[in-house]
Design an enzyme around this catalytic site. Sequence first.
Site, PDB file in Angstrom:
ATOM      1  N   ASP A  23       0.869  -1.262  -0.088  1.00  0.00           N
ATOM      2  CA  ASP A  23      -0.025  -0.176  -0.082  1.00  0.00           C
ATOM      3  C   ASP A  23       0.896   1.356  -0.149  1.00  0.00           C
ATOM      4  OD1 ASP A  23      -2.241   1.413   0.075  1.00  0.00           O
ATOM      5  OD2 ASP A  23      -2.965   1.106   2.251  1.00  0.00           O
ATOM      6  N   ASN A  71     -10.718  -3.328  -6.137  1.00  0.00           N
ATOM      7  CA  ASN A  71     -10.071  -2.384  -6.987  1.00  0.00           C
ATOM      8  C   ASN A  71     -10.387  -1.989  -8.298  1.00  0.00           C
ATOM      9  OD1 ASN A  71      -6.848  -3.298  -5.878  1.00  0.00           O
ATOM     10  ND2 ASN A  71      -8.090  -1.661  -5.202  1.00  0.00           N
TER      11      ASN A  71
END
Length: 248
Positions: A23, A71
Amino acid sequence: MPNSSAKNTQDNPIPQHVAIIMDGNGRWAKERGLPRIDGHRQGAKQIHQIIEAANEFGIKFLTLYAFSSENWNRPKEEVEALMSLLSSAIRENKKNFIENEIRFRTIGDVSALPKSCVNDIVSLESATKRFDKRTLVLALNYGSRDELVRAVSKITHLALDGKINPNKIAWKNIAENLDTAGIPDPDLLIRTSGEMRLSNYLMLQAAYSELYFTKTYWPDFGRDDFAKAVAEYQRRERRYGLTGDQLK
Ligand code: FPP
Protein backbone atom coordinates in the site's frame (compact mmCIF):
# COMPACT_ATOMS: atom_id res chain seq x y z
CA MET A 1 19.84 -13.93 7.21
CA PRO A 2 17.76 -10.77 7.77
CA ASN A 3 20.30 -9.27 10.20
CA SER A 4 23.37 -10.46 12.02
CA SER A 5 21.45 -11.34 15.20
CA ALA A 6 18.52 -13.11 13.48
CA LYS A 7 19.14 -16.78 12.67
CA ASN A 8 16.72 -19.44 11.57
CA THR A 9 16.69 -21.37 14.84
CA GLN A 10 14.01 -23.60 16.34
CA ASP A 11 13.07 -20.85 18.80
CA ASN A 12 13.21 -18.04 16.23
CA PRO A 13 12.28 -19.53 12.88
CA ILE A 14 12.15 -17.58 9.64
CA PRO A 15 8.51 -17.30 8.50
CA GLN A 16 7.64 -19.93 5.93
CA HIS A 17 4.98 -17.75 4.32
CA VAL A 18 4.89 -13.94 4.22
CA ALA A 19 1.87 -12.09 2.83
CA ILE A 20 2.12 -8.39 1.96
CA ILE A 21 -0.41 -5.62 1.36
CA MET A 22 1.60 -3.32 -0.93
CA ASP A 23 0.00 0.00 0.00
CA GLY A 24 0.98 3.63 -0.50
CA ASN A 25 1.84 3.81 -4.21
CA GLY A 26 -0.61 6.67 -4.80
CA ARG A 27 0.64 8.75 -1.85
CA TRP A 28 4.26 8.10 -2.83
CA ALA A 29 3.51 9.56 -6.28
CA LYS A 30 1.41 12.46 -4.96
CA GLU A 31 4.18 13.58 -2.60
CA ARG A 32 6.45 13.85 -5.64
CA GLY A 33 3.89 15.64 -7.78
CA LEU A 34 3.67 12.60 -10.07
CA PRO A 35 0.62 10.77 -11.48
CA ARG A 36 -0.59 7.81 -9.38
CA ILE A 37 0.48 5.35 -12.04
CA ASP A 38 4.12 6.37 -11.52
CA GLY A 39 3.70 5.17 -7.95
CA HIS A 40 2.41 1.83 -9.20
CA ARG A 41 5.28 1.64 -11.69
CA GLN A 42 7.80 2.22 -8.90
CA GLY A 43 5.88 -0.28 -6.74
CA ALA A 44 6.10 -2.91 -9.45
CA LYS A 45 9.90 -2.40 -9.63
CA GLN A 46 10.11 -2.84 -5.87
CA ILE A 47 8.58 -6.30 -6.10
CA HIS A 48 11.77 -7.60 -7.71
CA GLN A 49 13.89 -6.54 -4.70
CA ILE A 50 11.44 -8.13 -2.26
CA ILE A 51 11.36 -11.44 -4.15
CA GLU A 52 15.18 -11.50 -4.06
CA ALA A 53 15.15 -10.73 -0.35
CA ALA A 54 12.60 -13.50 0.30
CA ASN A 55 14.95 -15.93 -1.47
CA GLU A 56 17.91 -14.64 0.53
CA PHE A 57 16.04 -15.09 3.86
CA GLY A 58 14.75 -18.57 2.95
CA ILE A 59 11.06 -17.65 2.82
CA LYS A 60 9.21 -20.33 0.87
CA PHE A 61 5.94 -18.55 0.05
CA LEU A 62 5.46 -14.86 -0.69
CA THR A 63 1.91 -13.64 -1.40
CA LEU A 64 1.41 -10.12 -2.73
CA TYR A 65 -1.91 -8.27 -2.90
CA ALA A 66 -1.65 -6.82 -6.42
CA PHE A 67 -5.31 -6.14 -7.24
CA SER A 68 -8.32 -6.56 -4.98
CA SER A 69 -11.87 -7.39 -6.02
CA GLU A 70 -12.73 -3.82 -4.95
CA ASN A 71 -9.97 -2.17 -7.05
CA TRP A 72 -12.19 -2.36 -10.18
CA ASN A 73 -13.95 0.73 -8.78
CA ARG A 74 -10.82 2.89 -9.26
CA PRO A 75 -10.67 5.28 -12.24
CA LYS A 76 -10.70 3.38 -15.54
CA GLU A 77 -7.25 4.69 -16.61
CA GLU A 78 -5.71 3.49 -13.33
CA VAL A 79 -7.25 0.02 -13.68
CA GLU A 80 -6.03 -0.22 -17.29
CA ALA A 81 -2.56 0.95 -16.31
CA LEU A 82 -2.39 -1.63 -13.50
CA MET A 83 -3.41 -4.42 -15.90
CA SER A 84 -0.81 -3.32 -18.40
CA LEU A 85 1.89 -3.14 -15.68
CA LEU A 86 0.92 -6.62 -14.58
CA SER A 87 1.24 -8.06 -18.08
CA SER A 88 4.62 -6.45 -18.72
CA ALA A 89 5.94 -7.48 -15.29
CA ILE A 90 4.94 -11.10 -15.93
CA ARG A 91 6.42 -11.16 -19.43
CA GLU A 92 9.65 -9.38 -18.47
CA ASN A 93 10.23 -11.67 -15.48
CA LYS A 94 9.41 -15.04 -17.00
CA LYS A 95 13.09 -15.85 -17.51
CA ASN A 96 13.92 -14.85 -13.90
CA PHE A 97 11.22 -17.14 -12.50
CA ILE A 98 12.54 -20.08 -14.49
CA GLU A 99 16.24 -19.42 -13.76
CA ASN A 100 15.55 -19.01 -10.05
CA GLU A 101 13.12 -21.97 -9.97
CA ILE A 102 10.27 -19.98 -8.47
CA ARG A 103 6.76 -21.27 -8.90
CA PHE A 104 4.17 -18.66 -9.87
CA ARG A 105 0.60 -18.97 -8.64
CA THR A 106 -2.39 -16.69 -8.36
CA ILE A 107 -5.33 -16.45 -6.01
CA GLY A 108 -8.55 -14.62 -6.87
CA ASP A 109 -10.83 -14.84 -9.88
CA VAL A 110 -8.34 -14.17 -12.67
CA SER A 111 -10.90 -15.05 -15.34
CA ALA A 112 -12.30 -11.51 -15.02
CA LEU A 113 -8.94 -9.95 -16.02
CA PRO A 114 -8.29 -8.85 -19.63
CA LYS A 115 -7.67 -11.82 -21.92
CA SER A 116 -4.02 -10.86 -22.57
CA CYS A 117 -3.30 -10.79 -18.81
CA VAL A 118 -4.97 -14.17 -18.36
CA ASN A 119 -2.80 -15.61 -21.15
CA ASP A 120 0.38 -14.23 -19.55
CA ILE A 121 -0.65 -15.62 -16.16
CA VAL A 122 -1.52 -19.08 -17.48
CA SER A 123 1.72 -19.22 -19.45
CA LEU A 124 3.89 -18.36 -16.41
CA GLU A 125 1.93 -20.70 -14.14
CA SER A 126 2.41 -23.62 -16.47
CA ALA A 127 6.10 -22.83 -17.14
CA THR A 128 6.86 -22.88 -13.40
CA LYS A 129 4.50 -25.49 -11.97
CA ARG A 130 7.27 -28.08 -11.56
CA PHE A 131 9.14 -25.93 -9.02
CA ASP A 132 8.43 -26.74 -5.38
CA LYS A 133 11.01 -24.89 -3.27
CA ARG A 134 9.77 -21.30 -3.57
CA THR A 135 6.45 -19.86 -4.64
CA LEU A 136 5.34 -16.35 -5.49
CA VAL A 137 1.58 -15.93 -5.20
CA LEU A 138 -0.12 -12.87 -6.70
CA ALA A 139 -3.56 -12.01 -5.37
CA LEU A 140 -5.43 -10.72 -8.44
CA ASN A 141 -9.09 -9.75 -8.40
CA TYR A 142 -8.90 -11.26 -4.92
CA GLY A 143 -11.09 -10.67 -1.89
CA SER A 144 -11.63 -13.03 1.05
CA ARG A 145 -15.41 -12.76 0.88
CA ASP A 146 -15.44 -13.58 -2.83
CA GLU A 147 -13.09 -16.48 -2.19
CA LEU A 148 -15.38 -17.80 0.55
CA VAL A 149 -18.42 -17.55 -1.73
CA ARG A 150 -16.55 -19.59 -4.37
CA ALA A 151 -15.52 -22.18 -1.76
CA VAL A 152 -19.09 -22.54 -0.42
CA SER A 153 -20.37 -23.02 -3.95
CA LYS A 154 -17.76 -25.74 -4.66
CA ILE A 155 -18.54 -27.51 -1.36
CA THR A 156 -22.28 -27.33 -2.02
CA HIS A 157 -21.76 -29.01 -5.40
CA LEU A 158 -19.60 -31.70 -3.77
CA ALA A 159 -22.37 -32.31 -1.23
CA LEU A 160 -25.06 -32.44 -3.94
CA ASP A 161 -22.93 -34.94 -5.87
CA GLY A 162 -22.64 -37.09 -2.73
CA LYS A 163 -18.84 -36.55 -2.54
CA ILE A 164 -18.93 -34.87 0.85
CA ASN A 165 -21.20 -35.43 3.85
CA PRO A 166 -22.83 -32.08 4.80
CA ASN A 167 -22.97 -33.21 8.44
CA LYS A 168 -19.25 -33.81 8.56
CA ILE A 169 -17.79 -30.67 7.05
CA ALA A 170 -14.53 -29.78 8.76
CA TRP A 171 -12.15 -26.82 8.39
CA LYS A 172 -9.96 -29.04 6.19
CA ASN A 173 -12.79 -29.28 3.62
CA ILE A 174 -13.12 -25.52 3.55
CA ALA A 175 -9.35 -24.90 3.39
CA GLU A 176 -8.95 -27.25 0.43
CA ASN A 177 -11.63 -25.37 -1.49
CA LEU A 178 -10.18 -21.90 -0.90
CA ASP A 179 -7.99 -20.35 -3.61
CA THR A 180 -5.01 -20.96 -1.31
CA ALA A 181 -5.43 -24.76 -1.29
CA GLY A 182 -1.97 -26.31 -0.85
CA ILE A 183 -0.41 -23.08 0.43
CA PRO A 184 0.36 -22.89 4.17
CA ASP A 185 -1.26 -20.07 6.15
CA PRO A 186 0.83 -16.89 6.26
CA ASP A 187 3.06 -16.68 9.34
CA LEU A 188 3.64 -12.97 8.88
CA LEU A 189 1.38 -10.39 7.25
CA ILE A 190 2.91 -7.01 6.42
CA ARG A 191 1.03 -3.86 5.40
CA THR A 192 2.96 -0.82 4.26
CA SER A 193 1.98 2.88 4.29
CA GLY A 194 0.67 3.23 7.85
CA GLU A 195 -2.84 1.86 7.25
CA MET A 196 -3.82 -0.70 9.87
CA ARG A 197 -6.49 -2.96 8.39
CA LEU A 198 -6.70 -6.22 6.46
CA SER A 199 -8.89 -4.97 3.58
CA ASN A 200 -10.49 -8.34 2.77
CA TYR A 201 -7.05 -9.99 2.39
CA LEU A 202 -6.57 -13.61 3.49
CA MET A 203 -9.06 -13.10 6.33
CA LEU A 204 -9.39 -16.83 7.10
CA GLN A 205 -5.77 -17.76 6.39
CA ALA A 206 -4.45 -14.94 8.61
CA ALA A 207 -6.32 -16.19 11.69
CA TYR A 208 -3.00 -16.76 13.50
CA SER A 209 -0.65 -14.62 11.43
CA GLU A 210 1.60 -12.12 13.11
CA LEU A 211 0.71 -8.65 11.83
CA TYR A 212 3.34 -6.03 11.04
CA PHE A 213 2.52 -2.47 10.03
CA THR A 214 5.03 0.07 8.78
CA LYS A 215 4.59 3.69 7.74
CA THR A 216 6.95 3.21 4.77
CA TYR A 217 5.17 3.45 1.40
CA TRP A 218 5.44 0.35 -0.78
CA PRO A 219 7.70 1.95 -3.44
CA ASP A 220 10.22 2.71 -0.64
CA PHE A 221 9.92 -0.68 1.09
CA GLY A 222 13.26 -2.36 0.40
CA ARG A 223 15.32 -5.32 1.51
CA ASP A 224 16.32 -3.80 4.86
CA ASP A 225 12.71 -2.86 5.73
CA PHE A 226 11.72 -6.43 4.92
CA ALA A 227 14.57 -7.76 7.08
CA LYS A 228 13.32 -5.57 9.95
CA ALA A 229 9.81 -7.03 9.64
CA VAL A 230 11.18 -10.57 9.65
CA ALA A 231 13.39 -9.85 12.68
CA GLU A 232 10.34 -8.42 14.50
CA TYR A 233 8.40 -11.59 13.63
CA GLN A 234 11.20 -13.68 15.11
CA ARG A 235 10.84 -11.83 18.42
CA ARG A 236 7.11 -12.57 18.67
CA GLU A 237 5.72 -15.43 20.72
CA ARG A 238 3.09 -17.34 18.75
CA ARG A 239 0.59 -18.84 21.17
CA TYR A 240 -2.28 -20.24 19.09
CA GLY A 241 -4.67 -19.80 22.03
CA LEU A 242 -2.31 -21.35 24.62
CA THR A 243 -0.74 -19.55 27.57
CA GLY A 244 2.88 -18.44 27.53
CA ASP A 245 3.67 -21.01 30.28
CA GLN A 246 2.14 -23.87 28.29
CA LEU A 247 4.49 -23.10 25.43
CA LYS A 248 7.62 -23.39 27.60
C1 FPP B 1 -2.00 0.17 -3.25
O1 FPP B 1 -1.53 1.48 -3.33
C2 FPP B 1 -1.53 -0.64 -4.37
C3 FPP B 1 -2.33 -1.26 -5.30
C4 FPP B 1 -3.80 -1.15 -5.28
C5 FPP B 1 -1.79 -2.07 -6.39
C6 FPP B 1 -0.46 -2.71 -6.14
C7 FPP B 1 0.22 -2.75 -7.43
C8 FPP B 1 1.57 -2.71 -7.64
C9 FPP B 1 2.57 -2.74 -6.55
C10 FPP B 1 2.11 -2.57 -9.01
C11 FPP B 1 1.61 -3.53 -10.04
C12 FPP B 1 1.64 -4.93 -9.65
C13 FPP B 1 2.31 -5.91 -10.28
C14 FPP B 1 2.15 -7.29 -9.78
C15 FPP B 1 3.21 -5.67 -11.41
P1 FPP B 1 -2.60 2.64 -3.43
O2 FPP B 1 -2.81 2.95 -4.86
O3 FPP B 1 -3.84 2.25 -2.70
O4 FPP B 1 -1.86 3.80 -2.68
P2 FPP B 1 -2.55 4.98 -1.85
O5 FPP B 1 -3.29 4.33 -0.71
O6 FPP B 1 -1.37 5.77 -1.39
O7 FPP B 1 -3.44 5.73 -2.79
